[in-house]
Design a protein around this motif. Structure first.
Motif, PDB file in Angstrom:
ATOM      1  N   UNK A  22       0.842  -1.253   0.144  1.00 15.78           N
ATOM      2  CA  UNK A  22       0.160   0.038   0.054  1.00 15.78           C
ATOM      3  C   UNK A  22       0.819   1.223   0.214  1.00 15.78           C
ATOM      4  N   UNK A  23       2.065   1.336   0.860  1.00 19.78           N
ATOM      5  CA  UNK A  23       2.846   2.319   0.965  1.00 19.78           C
ATOM      6  C   UNK A  23       3.332   2.713  -0.442  1.00 19.78           C
ATOM      7  N   UNK A  24       3.799   1.747  -1.327  1.00 18.71           N
ATOM      8  CA  UNK A  24       4.284   1.856  -2.533  1.00 18.71           C
ATOM      9  C   UNK A  24       3.321   2.445  -3.536  1.00 18.71           C
ATOM     10  N   UNK A  25       2.066   2.032  -3.630  1.00 17.32           N
ATOM     11  CA  UNK A  25       1.207   2.299  -4.323  1.00 17.32           C
ATOM     12  C   UNK A  25       0.639   3.706  -4.159  1.00 17.32           C
ATOM     13  N   UNK A  26       0.552   4.121  -2.638  1.00 12.38           N
ATOM     14  CA  UNK A  26       0.323   5.532  -2.361  1.00 12.38           C
ATOM     15  C   UNK A  26       1.177   6.343  -2.814  1.00 12.38           C
ATOM     16  N   UNK A  27       2.532   6.298  -2.705  1.00 10.93           N
ATOM     17  CA  UNK A  27       3.662   6.989  -3.390  1.00 10.93           C
ATOM     18  C   UNK A  27       3.374   7.399  -4.856  1.00 10.93           C
ATOM     19  N   UNK A  28       2.958   6.488  -5.668  1.00 10.96           N
ATOM     20  CA  UNK A  28       2.662   6.653  -7.076  1.00 10.96           C
ATOM     21  C   UNK A  28       1.463   7.512  -7.308  1.00 10.96           C
ATOM     22  N   UNK A  29       0.623   8.000  -6.497  1.00  9.44           N
ATOM     23  CA  UNK A  29      -0.289   8.883  -6.524  1.00  9.44           C
ATOM     24  C   UNK A  29       0.398  10.193  -6.371  1.00  9.44           C
ATOM     25  N   UNK A  30       1.642  10.650  -5.905  1.00 14.17           N
ATOM     26  CA  UNK A  30       2.135  11.827  -5.625  1.00 14.17           C
ATOM     27  C   UNK A  30       3.614  11.982  -6.434  1.00 14.17           C
TER      28      UNK A  30
END
Length: 278
Positions: free
Chosen positions: A123-131
């Motif tokens: 989830x942490x990596x996927x969240x970073x791809x939104x920013x």
């Protein structure tokens, strides 16, 4: 910055106390809304706040409790948010992306570090791809601890449970959305990994252990990219045999996390024997 208005009722748990008068955003029954998050308390070192994301069927305390305490002892501002880890991973990603927005709203002129364990690491990596906006670096560092970045096999403890999933209640977990999303080749992972695997403005540290029996193969926790440092727990310390669950309290894993977030302040990483291969 991404907007946080209109979060659906599937958003999960936050764990800090609300400022008086805050307007509650929708959340499941019993869950604390993101509106209840408060600004970092005075007296923190001024480093970016740290957002912790726990693993499947766990909590922040179970997945990252000792890490949270080490960060607090170090003077960091820490946000520990619990969530429904059986809902679709995409729903959890949207929730934690909104959490990053909320933390930055509460603490202007800052960025956020994100530490995830297991599903939380994905989830942490996927969240970073939104920013990925180069004009606004919302996330500074991501630390992934045994995250199924490329998916896991349908093997638990060396046993292929594929044929058992449909008829055996104890193995029926594969019918849960999040666990299906984390299987190798799932539609979710295929879509997530079809483009760039990392955000260019973020530094990543991917920690994995070769004794992992849940994220299999353990190399699923690694990513080959210029802004990624992959760390095998046993490199330089073969006597640390901590498994997936044992990493939550493993001193070396905790030190590697602190080092990844602030290598100048935390240059030393302990090497202690650990025979807990759970």
């Amino acid at each position: 910055m991404r907007a946080i208005a209109g979060l659906s009722a599937t958003l999960a748990v936050a764990s800090m106390v609300c400022a008086p008068g805050a307007v509650a955003d929708p959340a499941p029954p019993g869950a604390t809304p993101l509106a209840s998050l408060d600004a970092c308390p005075p007296g923190n070192r001024g480093e970016p706040p740290v957002l912790l994301i726990h693993g499947t069927n766990a909590s922040v305390e179970k997945s990252l409790g000792p890490t949270r305490q080490a960060l607090l002892d170090d003077g960091r501002c820490v946000y520990g948010l619990d969530y429904d880890s059986m809902q679709p991973v995409s729903t959890s990603v949207d929730y934690f992306a909104a959490a990053v927005d909320r933390i930055i709203e509460l603490n202007p002129r800052t960025t956020v570090d994100v530490v995830g364990k297991s599903q939380g690491a994905l989830i942490a990596r996927a969240v970073s791809l939104k920013f990925t906006d180069p004009e606004r670096n919302s996330i500074r560092r991501v630390v992934s601890i045994s995250g199924p970045q490329h998916g896991v096999t349908e093997v638990v403890g060396g046993i292929d449970i594929t044929a058992l999933g449909a008829g055996t209640p104890v193995f029926n977990l594969l019918r849960r959305d999040a666990l299906r999303d984390m299987l190798i080749g799932s539609p979710y992972l295929s879509a997530l990994n079809a483009g760039p695997l990392t955000a260019p403005n973020v530094r990543y540290t991917m920690i994995a252990t070769e004794t992992d029996r849940l994220v299999t193969p353990y190399t699923s926790g690694f990513i080959d990219a210029a802004n990624v440092t992959n760390v095998l727990l046993q490199d330089g310390c073969p006597q640390d045999r901590a498994g997936h669950l044992a990493e939550s309290t493993d001193p070396r894993t905790i030190d590697l996390t602190l080092h990844a977030l602030d290598p100048t302040r935390h240059p030393e990483v302990r090497c202690l024997p650990n025979t807990d291969e759970r």
